[in-house]
Design a protein around this motif. Structure first.
Motif, PDB file in Angstrom:
ATOM      1  N   GLU A 126     -14.553   8.447 -86.209  1.00 50.11           N
ATOM      2  CA  GLU A 126     -14.851   7.397 -87.178  1.00 50.11           C
ATOM      3  C   GLU A 126     -13.674   6.438 -87.341  1.00 50.11           C
ATOM      4  O   GLU A 126     -13.874   5.232 -87.567  1.00 50.11           O
ATOM      5  N   ASP A 127     -12.459   6.972 -87.224  1.00 48.23           N
ATOM      6  CA  ASP A 127     -11.279   6.111 -87.310  1.00 48.23           C
ATOM      7  C   ASP A 127     -11.193   5.183 -86.102  1.00 48.23           C
ATOM      8  O   ASP A 127     -10.765   4.026 -86.228  1.00 48.23           O
ATOM      9  N   VAL A 128     -11.604   5.680 -84.940  1.00 46.99           N
ATOM     10  CA  VAL A 128     -11.631   4.836 -83.748  1.00 46.99           C
ATOM     11  C   VAL A 128     -12.642   3.707 -83.922  1.00 46.99           C
ATOM     12  O   VAL A 128     -12.353   2.536 -83.648  1.00 46.99           O
ATOM     13  N   TYR A 129     -13.839   4.050 -84.403  1.00 47.64           N
ATOM     14  CA  TYR A 129     -14.870   3.040 -84.603  1.00 47.64           C
ATOM     15  C   TYR A 129     -14.385   1.951 -85.571  1.00 47.64           C
ATOM     16  O   TYR A 129     -14.666   0.767 -85.380  1.00 47.64           O
ATOM     17  N   GLN A 130     -13.656   2.363 -86.590  1.00 44.57           N
ATOM     18  CA  GLN A 130     -13.175   1.393 -87.582  1.00 44.57           C
ATOM     19  C   GLN A 130     -12.162   0.437 -86.968  1.00 44.57           C
ATOM     20  O   GLN A 130     -12.227  -0.783 -87.201  1.00 44.57           O
ATOM     21  N   ARG A 131     -11.245   0.943 -86.165  1.00 45.97           N
ATOM     22  CA  ARG A 131     -10.210   0.056 -85.611  1.00 45.97           C
ATOM     23  C   ARG A 131     -10.786  -0.906 -84.568  1.00 45.97           C
ATOM     24  O   ARG A 131     -10.340  -2.054 -84.486  1.00 45.97           O
ATOM     25  N   VAL A 132     -11.768  -0.456 -83.794  1.00 41.04           N
ATOM     26  CA  VAL A 132     -12.340  -1.401 -82.831  1.00 41.04           C
ATOM     27  C   VAL A 132     -13.233  -2.420 -83.539  1.00 41.04           C
ATOM     28  O   VAL A 132     -13.311  -3.582 -83.114  1.00 41.04           O
ATOM     29  N   LEU A 150     -10.688  -7.969 -73.211  1.00 39.67           N
ATOM     30  CA  LEU A 150     -10.021  -6.806 -73.793  1.00 39.67           C
ATOM     31  C   LEU A 150      -9.899  -5.748 -72.708  1.00 39.67           C
ATOM     32  O   LEU A 150     -10.898  -5.305 -72.148  1.00 39.67           O
ATOM     33  N   VAL A 151      -8.675  -5.367 -72.392  1.00 42.44           N
ATOM     34  CA  VAL A 151      -8.439  -4.368 -71.345  1.00 42.44           C
ATOM     35  C   VAL A 151      -8.073  -3.061 -72.044  1.00 42.44           C
ATOM     36  O   VAL A 151      -7.068  -2.985 -72.761  1.00 42.44           O
ATOM     37  N   CYS A 152      -8.908  -2.061 -71.846  1.00 45.82           N
ATOM     38  CA  CYS A 152      -8.729  -0.851 -72.641  1.00 45.82           C
ATOM     39  C   CYS A 152      -9.118   0.402 -71.854  1.00 45.82           C
ATOM     40  O   CYS A 152      -8.741   0.537 -70.698  1.00 45.82           O
ATOM     41  N   HIS A 153      -9.877   1.302 -72.475  1.00 48.59           N
ATOM     42  CA  HIS A 153     -10.063   2.648 -71.956  1.00 48.59           C
ATOM     43  C   HIS A 153     -11.531   3.063 -71.971  1.00 48.59           C
ATOM     44  O   HIS A 153     -12.376   2.364 -72.534  1.00 48.59           O
ATOM     45  N   GLY A 154     -11.797   4.227 -71.387  1.00 46.32           N
ATOM     46  CA  GLY A 154     -13.160   4.705 -71.272  1.00 46.32           C
ATOM     47  C   GLY A 154     -13.836   4.953 -72.602  1.00 46.32           C
ATOM     48  O   GLY A 154     -14.926   4.432 -72.872  1.00 46.32           O
ATOM     49  N   PHE A 155     -13.208   5.751 -73.459  1.00 44.23           N
ATOM     50  CA  PHE A 155     -13.834   6.027 -74.750  1.00 44.23           C
ATOM     51  C   PHE A 155     -13.867   4.779 -75.624  1.00 44.23           C
ATOM     52  O   PHE A 155     -14.842   4.545 -76.353  1.00 44.23           O
ATOM     53  N   ILE A 156     -12.820   3.962 -75.536  1.00 44.56           N
ATOM     54  CA  ILE A 156     -12.800   2.735 -76.325  1.00 44.56           C
ATOM     55  C   ILE A 156     -13.919   1.797 -75.879  1.00 44.56           C
ATOM     56  O   ILE A 156     -14.568   1.143 -76.703  1.00 44.56           O
ATOM     57  N   SER A 157     -14.188   1.750 -74.580  1.00 44.35           N
ATOM     58  CA  SER A 157     -15.322   0.942 -74.083  1.00 44.35           C
ATOM     59  C   SER A 157     -16.627   1.440 -74.684  1.00 44.35           C
ATOM     60  O   SER A 157     -17.498   0.646 -75.074  1.00 44.35           O
ATOM     61  N   ARG A 158     -16.785   2.758 -74.756  1.00 46.10           N
ATOM     62  CA  ARG A 158     -17.982   3.336 -75.355  1.00 46.10           C
ATOM     63  C   ARG A 158     -18.030   3.053 -76.855  1.00 46.10           C
ATOM     64  O   ARG A 158     -19.094   2.738 -77.410  1.00 46.10           O
ATOM     65  N   ALA A 159     -16.889   3.177 -77.524  1.00 47.11           N
ATOM     66  CA  ALA A 159     -16.830   2.934 -78.965  1.00 47.11           C
ATOM     67  C   ALA A 159     -17.165   1.481 -79.288  1.00 47.11           C
ATOM     68  O   ALA A 159     -17.881   1.193 -80.256  1.00 47.11           O
ATOM     69  N   LEU A 160     -16.664   0.549 -78.466  1.00 43.46           N
ATOM     70  CA  LEU A 160     -16.985  -0.858 -78.662  1.00 43.46           C
ATOM     71  C   LEU A 160     -18.485  -1.102 -78.503  1.00 43.46           C
ATOM     72  O   LEU A 160     -19.097  -1.827 -79.289  1.00 43.46           O
ATOM     73  N   MET A 161     -19.074  -0.489 -77.492  1.00 45.96           N
ATOM     74  CA  MET A 161     -20.521  -0.602 -77.281  1.00 45.96           C
ATOM     75  C   MET A 161     -21.282  -0.055 -78.491  1.00 45.96           C
ATOM     76  O   MET A 161     -22.242  -0.664 -78.979  1.00 45.96           O
ATOM     77  N   LYS A 162     -20.857   1.098 -78.989  1.00 44.64           N
ATOM     78  CA  LYS A 162     -21.528   1.712 -80.137  1.00 44.64           C
ATOM     79  C   LYS A 162     -21.489   0.791 -81.356  1.00 44.64           C
ATOM     80  O   LYS A 162     -22.496   0.587 -82.032  1.00 44.64           O
ATOM     81  N   ILE A 164     -20.754  -2.554 -81.470  1.00 42.82           N
ATOM     82  CA  ILE A 164     -21.393  -3.854 -81.259  1.00 42.82           C
ATOM     83  C   ILE A 164     -22.908  -3.747 -81.361  1.00 42.82           C
ATOM     84  O   ILE A 164     -23.566  -4.577 -81.999  1.00 42.82           O
ATOM     85  N   MET A 165     -23.477  -2.715 -80.743  1.00 40.69           N
ATOM     86  CA  MET A 165     -24.925  -2.575 -80.702  1.00 40.69           C
ATOM     87  C   MET A 165     -25.477  -1.670 -81.809  1.00 40.69           C
ATOM     88  O   MET A 165     -26.671  -1.390 -81.851  1.00 40.69           O
ATOM     89  N   ASN A 166     -24.599  -1.191 -82.682  1.00 40.68           N
ATOM     90  CA  ASN A 166     -24.998  -0.359 -83.822  1.00 40.68           C
ATOM     91  C   ASN A 166     -25.805   0.856 -83.368  1.00 40.68           C
ATOM     92  O   ASN A 166     -26.866   1.177 -83.925  1.00 40.68           O
ATOM     93  N   ILE A 167     -25.285   1.543 -82.352  1.00 42.82           N
ATOM     94  CA  ILE A 167     -25.935   2.737 -81.805  1.00 42.82           C
ATOM     95  C   ILE A 167     -25.530   3.947 -82.645  1.00 42.82           C
ATOM     96  O   ILE A 167     -24.358   4.140 -82.962  1.00 42.82           O
ATOM     97  N   ASP A 168     -26.485   4.764 -83.003  1.00 46.72           N
ATOM     98  CA  ASP A 168     -26.215   5.850 -83.942  1.00 46.72           C
ATOM     99  C   ASP A 168     -25.380   6.977 -83.343  1.00 46.72           C
ATOM    100  O   ASP A 168     -24.587   7.607 -84.044  1.00 46.72           O
ATOM    101  N   ASP A 169     -25.541   7.262 -82.065  1.00 49.34           N
ATOM    102  CA  ASP A 169     -24.913   8.426 -81.439  1.00 49.34           C
ATOM    103  C   ASP A 169     -24.190   7.992 -80.173  1.00 49.34           C
ATOM    104  O   ASP A 169     -24.810   7.530 -79.223  1.00 49.34           O
ATOM    105  N   ILE A 170     -22.878   8.147 -80.137  1.00 52.90           N
ATOM    106  CA  ILE A 170     -22.096   7.699 -78.987  1.00 52.90           C
ATOM    107  C   ILE A 170     -22.436   8.481 -77.716  1.00 52.90           C
ATOM    108  O   ILE A 170     -22.179   8.021 -76.604  1.00 52.90           O
ATOM    109  N   SER A 171     -23.041   9.648 -77.862  1.00 53.05           N
ATOM    110  CA  SER A 171     -23.446  10.423 -76.687  1.00 53.05           C
ATOM    111  C   SER A 171     -24.529   9.711 -75.875  1.00 53.05           C
ATOM    112  O   SER A 171     -24.777  10.076 -74.722  1.00 53.05           O
ATOM    113  N   LYS A 172     -25.153   8.706 -76.457  1.00 58.30           N
ATOM    114  CA  LYS A 172     -26.157   7.925 -75.737  1.00 58.30           C
ATOM    115  C   LYS A 172     -25.527   6.913 -74.782  1.00 58.30           C
ATOM    116  O   LYS A 172     -26.237   6.264 -74.013  1.00 58.30           O
TER     117      LYS A 172
END
Length: 205
Positions: A126-132, A150-162, A164-172
């Motif tokens: 949740e802290d990661v989601y807040q900072r992105v 933005l040049v970043c990382h694998g999980f950060i790319s996923r977190a940004l997607m989550k 931006i698109m308001n996805i409920d579960d990052i496992s998707k």
């Protein structure tokens, strides 16, 4: 609207060895990773971008430097783009951790949020989601027709997607491959749009 391109860094040895590659595994790109970044630069021209912002971790910053070579663009860094801090699990073999704690891995082999029950001094998702989200809100106010990478990382790319698109579960969300590129549009009023996710060369950008 602001055009935002999210770029995952090139390969590192910890990627190759399938180890947890978080904030504390601050390694440079390996030979393959530098090749990936150079291949991306050949088809993805950053010379007309208004800003290139990188995670301060070596692997991301090195990727950004390769991508902006001969463009005259100064790469900025922002700590909010650093990879998640997996605490005591950083650098540990994924296979070893899966054998010990299979319940904190999802179907695609990514860590679930409750991994922090076992990894000491680990960062809460949740802290990661807040900072992105914070950096996205800032970028959205830059003005119309701006282009930002933005040049970043694998999980950060996923977190940004989550976020931006308001996805409920990052496992998707599947992690983009090394030097994969995602593209979004951000509106000043908070609307956010996905154009594409995780593209690799030699696709057109």
């Amino acid at each position: 609207m602001v055009e935002v391109y999210i770029i995952r860094h090139g390969e590192t040895d910890t990627n190759k060895e399938k180890r947890i590659n978080g904030n504390s595994t601050d390694l440079p790109l390996n030979e393959k990773g530098r090749k990936q970044a150079n291949q991306l630069r050949e088809v993805f021209d950053l010379s007309d971008f208004d800003e290139v912002i990188s995670s301060p971790l070596i692997r991301a910053y090195e990727t950004a430097q390769i991508l902006t070579e001969n463009t005259g663009i100064e790469v900025k860094t922002d700590v909010r783009l650093r990879e998640a801090d997996y605490g005591s699990w950083d650098g540990v073999s994924e296979e070893k951790l899966y054998k010990e704690h299979p319940e904190v891995f999802d179907d695609n082999g990514y860590l679930l949020p409750d991994y922090i029950k076992y990894a000491q001094d680990a960062e809460n998702y949740e802290d990661v989601y807040q900072r992105v989200d914070d950096i996205l809100n800032e970028i959205s106010q830059l003005g119309d027709n701006k282009k930002v990478a933005l040049v970043c990382h694998g999980f950060i790319s996923r977190a940004l997607m989550k976020v931006i698109m308001n996805i409920d579960d990052i496992s998707k969300i599947i992690q983009p491959r090394n030097c994969g590129v995602s593209r979004y549009r951000l509106n000043k009023d908070g609307k956010r749009y996905l154009i594409y996710y995780g593209r690799k060369t030699p696709l057109e950008f």
